[in-house]
Design a protein around this motif. Structure first.
Motif, short mmCIF file in Angstrom:
data_model
loop_
_atom_site.label_atom_id
_atom_site.label_comp_id
_atom_site.label_asym_id
_atom_site.label_seq_id
_atom_site.Cartn_x
_atom_site.Cartn_y
_atom_site.Cartn_z
N GLN A 4 0.85 -1.18 0.00
CA GLN A 4 0.00 0.00 0.00
C GLN A 4 0.89 1.23 0.00
OE1 GLN A 4 -3.50 0.11 -0.03
NE2 GLN A 4 -3.15 2.29 -0.40
N ALA A 5 0.80 2.00 -1.09
CA ALA A 5 1.58 3.23 -1.20
C ALA A 5 0.70 4.43 -0.92
CB ALA A 5 2.18 3.34 -2.60
N SER A 6 1.30 5.47 -0.36
CA SER A 6 0.57 6.69 -0.08
C SER A 6 1.53 7.88 -0.07
CB SER A 6 -0.15 6.58 1.25
OG SER A 6 0.78 6.39 2.31
N GLY A 7 0.96 9.08 -0.06
CA GLY A 7 1.76 10.28 0.09
C GLY A 7 1.88 11.14 -1.15
N GLY A 8 1.32 10.69 -2.26
CA GLY A 8 1.41 11.49 -3.47
C GLY A 8 0.56 12.74 -3.38
N GLY A 9 0.70 13.60 -4.38
CA GLY A 9 -0.10 14.81 -4.41
C GLY A 9 0.45 15.81 -5.40
N LEU A 10 -0.06 17.02 -5.29
CA LEU A 10 0.34 18.13 -6.15
C LEU A 10 1.30 19.02 -5.37
CD1 LEU A 10 0.07 19.93 -8.68
CD2 LEU A 10 -1.93 20.97 -7.57
N VAL A 11 2.44 19.33 -5.97
CA VAL A 11 3.43 20.17 -5.31
C VAL A 11 4.06 21.09 -6.34
CG1 VAL A 11 5.27 18.46 -5.62
CG2 VAL A 11 5.43 20.12 -3.76
N GLY A 14 10.36 22.75 -6.85
CA GLY A 14 11.19 23.12 -5.71
C GLY A 14 10.67 22.61 -4.39
N GLY A 15 9.45 22.10 -4.40
CA GLY A 15 8.85 21.61 -3.17
C GLY A 15 9.28 20.20 -2.82
N SER A 16 8.65 19.66 -1.78
CA SER A 16 9.00 18.34 -1.25
C SER A 16 7.76 17.50 -1.01
CB SER A 16 9.76 18.49 0.07
OG SER A 16 10.95 19.22 -0.10
N LEU A 17 7.94 16.21 -1.12
CA LEU A 17 6.91 15.22 -0.77
C LEU A 17 7.62 14.00 -0.23
CD1 LEU A 17 4.34 15.00 -3.75
CD2 LEU A 17 3.84 15.71 -1.39
N GLY A 111 2.80 -2.33 -5.53
CA GLY A 111 1.71 -1.54 -4.97
C GLY A 111 0.88 -0.94 -6.08
N GLN A 112 -0.16 -0.22 -5.70
CA GLN A 112 -1.14 0.28 -6.66
C GLN A 112 -0.72 1.58 -7.33
OE1 GLN A 112 -1.14 1.04 -3.56
NE2 GLN A 112 -2.13 3.00 -3.23
N GLY A 113 0.31 2.24 -6.83
CA GLY A 113 0.73 3.49 -7.44
C GLY A 113 0.11 4.70 -6.77
N THR A 114 0.89 5.77 -6.68
CA THR A 114 0.40 7.02 -6.14
C THR A 114 0.88 8.15 -7.05
OG1 THR A 114 0.28 8.41 -4.14
CG2 THR A 114 2.38 7.29 -4.55
N GLN A 115 -0.02 9.06 -7.38
CA GLN A 115 0.27 10.11 -8.35
C GLN A 115 1.05 11.25 -7.70
OE1 GLN A 115 -0.58 10.40 -11.79
NE2 GLN A 115 0.75 12.20 -11.70
N VAL A 116 2.13 11.64 -8.36
CA VAL A 116 2.89 12.82 -7.96
C VAL A 116 2.87 13.79 -9.13
CG1 VAL A 116 5.18 13.73 -7.40
CG2 VAL A 116 4.40 11.58 -6.37
N THR A 117 2.39 15.00 -8.88
CA THR A 117 2.33 16.02 -9.91
C THR A 117 3.10 17.24 -9.44
OG1 THR A 117 0.15 15.25 -10.63
CG2 THR A 117 0.84 17.45 -11.34
N VAL A 118 4.09 17.63 -10.23
CA VAL A 118 4.89 18.80 -9.90
C VAL A 118 4.55 19.88 -10.92
CG1 VAL A 118 7.19 19.73 -9.47
CG2 VAL A 118 6.71 17.30 -9.03
N SER A 119 3.89 20.91 -10.44
CA SER A 119 3.41 21.96 -11.34
C SER A 119 3.17 23.24 -10.58
CB SER A 119 2.11 21.50 -12.01
OG SER A 119 1.57 22.54 -12.81
N SER A 120 3.38 24.34 -11.27
CA SER A 120 3.11 25.63 -10.65
C SER A 120 1.68 26.08 -10.96
CB SER A 120 4.12 26.67 -11.13
OG SER A 120 4.13 26.75 -12.55
#
Length: 120
Positions: A4-11, A14-17, A111-120
């Motif tokens: 089980q993966a978690s923690g992805g998101g929009l950042v 220069g940010g962090s996740l 795992g099922q994958g978690t989306q990471v999006t890096v965008s301003s």
């Protein structure tokens, strides 16, 4: 066995996740664990791996920015991502090589994958 993966998101650039992934189920031993990612239209690529002895490897594109870590007792890994860039965008998958008994060979689980999006 499930991962089980978690923690992805929009950042913003220069940010962090920090991503986390935990393996559960009938587990006798876990050897290598790793993070892969897949950007749209591109093949899945290895981002970072960590052995049970805590030997780490990184893709050249993330060296110095990403850190993989592990808790063997909890069958859990993390991926700390700093100085994120737009090209880090993608679906991040965790994987683990797990044996379910003393006599069985390791099998690779995803795992099922978690989306990471890096965008301003």
């Amino acid at each position: 066995v499930q991962l089980q993966a978690s923690g992805g998101g929009l950042v913003r650039p220069g940010g962090s996740l920090t991503l986390s992934c935990v393996a559960s189920g009938s587990i006798y031993s876990t050897s290598d664990m790793a993070w892969y990612r897949q950007a749209p239209g591109k093949p899945r690529e290895l981002v970072a791996s960590i052995s049970a002895a805590i030997t780490t490897k990184y893709a050249d594109s993330v060296k110095g920015r990403f850190t993989i870590s592990r808790d063997n007792a909890k069958n859990k890994i993390w991926l700390e991502m700093n100085s994120l860039k737009a090209e880090d965008t993608g679906v991040y998958y965790c994987t683990a090589e797990i044996s379910q008994s003393r006599t069985e060979s390791d099998l690779q689980y995803w795992g099922q994958g978690t989306q990471v999006t890096v965008s301003s």
